[in-house]
Scaffold this active site. Structure first.
Site, PDB file in Angstrom:
ATOM      1  N   GLY A   1      -6.598 -25.209 -29.253  1.00  0.00           N
ATOM      2  CA  GLY A   1      -6.361 -26.247 -28.248  1.00  0.00           C
ATOM      3  C   GLY A   1      -5.139 -25.966 -27.370  1.00  0.00           C
TER       4      GLY A   1
ATOM      5  CG  ASP B   1      -8.949 -39.352 -32.060  1.00  0.00           C
ATOM      6  OD1 ASP B   1     -10.002 -38.746 -31.765  1.00  0.00           O
ATOM      7  OD2 ASP B   1      -8.237 -39.901 -31.199  1.00  0.00           O
TER       8      ASP B   1
ATOM      9  CG  HIS C   1       0.211 -33.227 -34.375  1.00  0.00           C
ATOM     10  ND1 HIS C   1       0.452 -31.883 -34.465  1.00  0.00           N
ATOM     11  CD2 HIS C   1      -1.027 -33.331 -33.788  1.00  0.00           C
ATOM     12  CE1 HIS C   1      -0.558 -31.209 -33.958  1.00  0.00           C
ATOM     13  NE2 HIS C   1      -1.475 -32.067 -33.543  1.00  0.00           N
TER      14      HIS C   1
HETATM   15  P1  ITT Z   1     -13.531 -33.987 -33.734  1.00  0.00           P
HETATM   16  O1  ITT Z   1     -13.602 -35.306 -33.006  1.00  0.00           O
HETATM   17  O2  ITT Z   1     -14.860 -33.476 -34.173  1.00  0.00           O
HETATM   18  O3  ITT Z   1     -12.527 -34.004 -34.847  1.00  0.00           O
HETATM   19  P2  ITT Z   1     -12.335 -33.035 -31.259  1.00  0.00           P
HETATM   20  O4  ITT Z   1     -11.799 -31.690 -30.832  1.00  0.00           O
HETATM   21  O5  ITT Z   1     -13.304 -33.713 -30.317  1.00  0.00           O
HETATM   22  O6  ITT Z   1     -12.990 -32.847 -32.707  1.00  0.00           O
HETATM   23  P3  ITT Z   1     -10.316 -35.035 -30.726  1.00  0.00           P
HETATM   24  O7  ITT Z   1     -11.178 -35.949 -29.936  1.00  0.00           O
HETATM   25  O8  ITT Z   1      -9.340 -35.632 -31.694  1.00  0.00           O
HETATM   26  O9  ITT Z   1     -11.139 -33.989 -31.573  1.00  0.00           O
HETATM   27  O10 ITT Z   1      -9.569 -34.125 -29.670  1.00  0.00           O
HETATM   28  C1  ITT Z   1      -8.265 -33.742 -29.842  1.00  0.00           C
HETATM   29  C2  ITT Z   1      -7.967 -32.542 -28.985  1.00  0.00           C
HETATM   30  O11 ITT Z   1      -6.533 -32.432 -28.905  1.00  0.00           O
HETATM   31  C3  ITT Z   1      -8.451 -31.279 -29.659  1.00  0.00           C
HETATM   32  O12 ITT Z   1      -9.690 -30.866 -29.139  1.00  0.00           O
HETATM   33  C4  ITT Z   1      -7.334 -30.285 -29.371  1.00  0.00           C
HETATM   34  O13 ITT Z   1      -7.594 -29.559 -28.259  1.00  0.00           O
HETATM   35  C5  ITT Z   1      -6.112 -31.137 -29.116  1.00  0.00           C
HETATM   36  N1  ITT Z   1      -5.275 -31.015 -30.309  1.00  0.00           N
HETATM   37  C6  ITT Z   1      -5.190 -31.855 -31.372  1.00  0.00           C
HETATM   38  N2  ITT Z   1      -4.391 -31.347 -32.318  1.00  0.00           N
HETATM   39  C7  ITT Z   1      -3.969 -30.156 -31.835  1.00  0.00           C
HETATM   40  C8  ITT Z   1      -3.159 -29.147 -32.361  1.00  0.00           C
HETATM   41  O14 ITT Z   1      -2.645 -29.214 -33.574  1.00  0.00           O
HETATM   42  N3  ITT Z   1      -2.954 -28.073 -31.611  1.00  0.00           N
HETATM   43  C9  ITT Z   1      -3.491 -27.960 -30.380  1.00  0.00           C
HETATM   44  N4  ITT Z   1      -4.284 -28.850 -29.817  1.00  0.00           N
HETATM   45  C10 ITT Z   1      -4.523 -29.950 -30.552  1.00  0.00           C
END
Ligand code: ITT
Length: 199
Positions: A159, A75, A186
């Site tokens: 993202g 997450d 991270h």
């Molecule tokens: P899962 O729950 O299935 O793992 P998700 O995309 O819904 O997928 P999150 O709720 O953790 O996951 O959302 C985190 C968001 O933050 C993710 O969709 C990315 O857009 C952003 N994010 C996280 N890590 C990132 C990274 O390394 N680079 C760019 N954006 C990131």
């Protein structure tokens, strides 16, 4: 039960985000027998918690109990200082149901303009959790500090990568070679802490 991950262990990577799955596969480095949540037809669980660690544990627990395999969940999100840490745990939600990150990045830019705060500092945060089926769960959190840049730069990564420049760097995560992102990200920092906690 020993809280360790022996090489060759079958693991489910409990994410439906292809960008994360790609980075996690690199971090796992072919040392495990990794199966994806999609391949197992696992549901995308609700993320009810207010912390990254809480949500990572919920996702890992759900995947481990549903699959009977050890599960690794992530997450993560972007925390902008001038927005009080938003979008934070709602980072995916800001991109809407179609996961439109051009929209999410312009929303960050608009909210910053509305805040009339010229502080561009931000951090990416990642919590990684490993859960054993109906067993324990271990979680670790990593963070990389940086600054936002507009307009978005680069088409690599996923993202919010194109608007984030890590502290001391000149390129955005969207411009950086994936190996260079992995050296400071991270996700890589959380992974190193998780490995330390598991051996
Ligand atoms: P899962 O729950 O299935 O793992 P998700 O995309 O819904 O997928 P999150 O709720 O953790 O996951 O959302 C985190 C968001 O933050 C993710 O969709 C990315 O857009 C952003 N994010 C996280 N890590 C990132 C990274 O390394 N680079 C760019 N954006 C990131």
């Amino acid at each position: 039960m020993a809280l360790r991950l022996d090489p060759g262990t079958r693991l489910v990577a409990a994410t439906h985000n292809p960008g994360k799955a790609r980075e996690l596969a690199v971090l796992l480095g072919g040392r495990f027998d990794v199966v994806s949540a999609a391949a197992l037809g696992l549901a995308d669980p609700e993320e009810p918690e207010t912390t990254f660690a809480g949500n990572a544990m919920v996702k890992a627990r759900a995947a481990a109990d549903a699959s009977g395999l050890i599960a690794l969940a992530d997450d993560s999100g972007l925390c902008v200082t001038a927005l009080g840490g938003a979008p934070g745990v709602h980072s995916a939600r800001w991109a809407g149901p179609t996961r439109d990150f051009a929209h999410a990045m312009s929303l960050v830019e608009r909210r910053l303009a509305d805040s009339q705060d010229d502080d561009l500092s931000a951090a990416f945060v990642c919590a990684l959790a490993v859960a054993w089926p109906r067993g324990p769960v271990v979680v670790a959190e990593g963070r990389v500090e940086g600054a936002l840049t507009f307009p978005p730069r680069g088409i690599r990564g996923f993202g919010y990568d194109p608007i984030f420049i890590p502290l001391g760097g000149a390129q955005s995560f969207g411009e950086m070679d994936p190996v260079a992102k992995d050296a400071v990200s991270h996700r890589a920092r959380a992974f190193a802490m998780l490995e330390a906690a598991l051996v």
